[in-house]
Design an enzyme around this catalytic site. Sequence first.
Site, PDB file in Angstrom:
ATOM      1  N   SER A  64       0.761  -1.232   0.212  1.00 49.94           N
ATOM      2  CA  SER A  64      -0.526  -0.167   0.049  1.00 49.94           C
ATOM      3  C   SER A  64       0.943   0.910   0.347  1.00 49.94           C
ATOM      4  O   SER A  64       0.590   2.529  -0.138  1.00 49.94           O
ATOM      5  CB  SER A  64      -0.924   0.408   0.743  1.00 49.94           C
ATOM      6  OG  SER A  64      -1.691  -0.728   0.941  1.00 49.94           O
ATOM      7  N   LYS A  67       0.514   3.744  -3.085  1.00 49.65           N
ATOM      8  CA  LYS A  67      -0.857   4.402  -3.019  1.00 49.65           C
ATOM      9  C   LYS A  67      -0.739   5.445  -3.064  1.00 49.65           C
ATOM     10  O   LYS A  67      -1.486   6.476  -3.316  1.00 49.65           O
ATOM     11  CB  LYS A  67      -1.864   4.158  -2.407  1.00 49.65           C
ATOM     12  CG  LYS A  67      -2.139   2.645  -2.462  1.00 49.65           C
ATOM     13  CD  LYS A  67      -3.645   2.562  -0.982  1.00 49.65           C
ATOM     14  CE  LYS A  67      -4.095   0.796  -1.351  1.00 49.65           C
ATOM     15  NZ  LYS A  67      -4.507   0.024  -0.415  1.00 49.65           N
ATOM     16  N   TYR A 189      -3.561  -2.711 -10.221  1.00 51.77           N
ATOM     17  CA  TYR A 189      -3.018  -2.241  -9.239  1.00 51.77           C
ATOM     18  C   TYR A 189      -2.658  -3.400  -8.231  1.00 51.77           C
ATOM     19  O   TYR A 189      -1.772  -3.121  -7.524  1.00 51.77           O
ATOM     20  CB  TYR A 189      -4.901  -2.548  -8.126  1.00 51.77           C
ATOM     21  CG  TYR A 189      -4.332  -2.258  -7.004  1.00 51.77           C
ATOM     22  CD1 TYR A 189      -4.695  -1.098  -6.137  1.00 51.77           C
ATOM     23  CD2 TYR A 189      -4.930  -3.330  -6.417  1.00 51.77           C
ATOM     24  CE1 TYR A 189      -5.054  -0.717  -5.026  1.00 51.77           C
ATOM     25  CE2 TYR A 189      -4.747  -3.219  -5.047  1.00 51.77           C
ATOM     26  CZ  TYR A 189      -5.264  -2.205  -4.138  1.00 51.77           C
ATOM     27  OH  TYR A 189      -5.082  -1.984  -3.174  1.00 51.77           O
ATOM     28  N   TYR A 240      -4.661   3.808   8.157  1.00 52.65           N
ATOM     29  CA  TYR A 240      -6.036   2.923   7.982  1.00 52.65           C
ATOM     30  C   TYR A 240      -7.134   3.656   9.147  1.00 52.65           C
ATOM     31  O   TYR A 240      -6.691   4.785  10.023  1.00 52.65           O
ATOM     32  CB  TYR A 240      -5.823   1.622   7.987  1.00 52.65           C
ATOM     33  CG  TYR A 240      -4.866   1.568   6.668  1.00 52.65           C
ATOM     34  CD1 TYR A 240      -5.536   2.056   5.645  1.00 52.65           C
ATOM     35  CD2 TYR A 240      -3.993   1.048   6.836  1.00 52.65           C
ATOM     36  CE1 TYR A 240      -4.623   1.700   3.862  1.00 52.65           C
ATOM     37  CE2 TYR A 240      -3.023   0.488   5.622  1.00 52.65           C
ATOM     38  CZ  TYR A 240      -3.309   0.995   4.510  1.00 52.65           C
ATOM     39  OH  TYR A 240      -2.198   0.696   3.617  1.00 52.65           O
ATOM     40  N   VAL A 258       1.093  -3.611   3.953  1.00 48.63           N
ATOM     41  CA  VAL A 258       0.657  -4.856   4.502  1.00 48.63           C
ATOM     42  C   VAL A 258       2.361  -5.832   4.884  1.00 48.63           C
ATOM     43  O   VAL A 258       2.203  -6.354   4.730  1.00 48.63           O
ATOM     44  CB  VAL A 258       0.057  -5.743   4.119  1.00 48.63           C
ATOM     45  CG1 VAL A 258      -1.547  -4.868   4.639  1.00 48.63           C
ATOM     46  CG2 VAL A 258      -0.357  -6.131   2.891  1.00 48.63           C
TER      47      VAL A 258
HETATM   48  N1  GLN Z   1      -2.202  -5.226  -1.590  1.00 45.12           N
HETATM   49  C1  GLN Z   1      -2.948  -5.005  -1.038  1.00 45.12           C
HETATM   50  C2  GLN Z   1      -4.439  -5.501  -0.868  1.00 45.12           C
HETATM   51  O1  GLN Z   1      -4.822  -4.640  -2.044  1.00 45.12           O
HETATM   52  C3  GLN Z   1      -2.418  -3.791  -0.042  1.00 45.12           C
HETATM   53  C4  GLN Z   1      -2.865  -3.691   1.404  1.00 45.12           C
HETATM   54  C5  GLN Z   1      -1.891  -3.236   2.562  1.00 45.12           C
HETATM   55  O2  GLN Z   1      -0.900  -2.514   2.115  1.00 45.12           O
HETATM   56  N2  GLN Z   1      -2.542  -1.985   3.580  1.00 45.12           N
HETATM   57  O3  GLN Z   1      -5.034  -6.034   0.066  1.00 45.12           O
END
Ligand code: GLN
Length: 304
Positions: A64, A67, A189, A240, A258
């Site tokens: 993530s 992003k 993505y 988050y 993650v």
């Molecule tokens: N690729 C992961 C997902 O879409 C990214 C989530 C994350 O890093 N929080 O679930």
Amino acid sequence: MPDFQKSIDSIYKEVLESPDSSTVASYIPELASVESSKFGIHLIDTNQHNYAAGNSGEKFSVQSISKVLTLSMALGLIGEKIWRRVDVEPSGDPFNHLSLLEQENGIPRNPLINAGAIVIADILVTELENPKEDFLTYVRNLADDTSISYDEKVALSEKGTGFKNYAAANLLKSYGNLRNDVEDVLDFYFHQCSLSMSCKQLCDTFYLFMNRGRCKRDIGYLDINQIKRINALMLTCGFYDEAGEFAFEVGLPGKSGVGGGIVALLPNEFCVATWSPGLNKKGNSARGMQALERLTTMTELSIF
Ligand code: GLN
């Protein structure tokens, strides 16, 4: 200026000695095989001096964290029009929650949760001639490092189990907030999330967010107001449903993934990245958060 190397060395020791109850993400099967004992930290200051400890040069899946980079590319391409399709409010929900998306008619709360990032991916798929190649080139240019690449195994692994992301993309499509095919947008993505980078490479890439929109090579990518917006979003939405806790403990804009990475920055001062694959219950790197709390407490440097 504080002695960053001294702080980092002592944080490294402290973090490795403390008990660890975190768990490595396994919902993307390929991530589950990463050694949980890895820990790295890297810091770059405005004079481009580097300070590091542990596995800071080892590549991992940024997930993530990407992003922020897609947001920055999209903002550079279409500007303020982005905010017609994605909001700028913290969600207070886990990264993959869908309930608010239904309640709010397909407008994701912010670009740093999955649904919001999928809308940004849709914008890039529309705007770019060769989306995956062009985005990779953008990241490589920011970092001035051509060795950065996607990890095809991770992208494929997530494609096989990314049911919630398929659900989010289909919901967005049903509300008219996805212009391209679900498959094309998610392929992009999953690839952006699979970017494989080290703590050092993350610091190099995120340098512009600390340096008023100018990358390490002093090329301007975004103006100061756009940088202000991205940093504000990292502060309020970068972790988050733990964004409040990160602001409270660390006090820097930042973003987690993650894969166990966190990147954070103090505008006009430094950019720092940590990697430790063990996650806490909210999906953020437990040791990374601990290390960054120690860093801003020890050096007395935070945005507050
Ligand atoms: N690729 C992961 C997902 O879409 C990214 C989530 C994350 O890093 N929080 O679930």
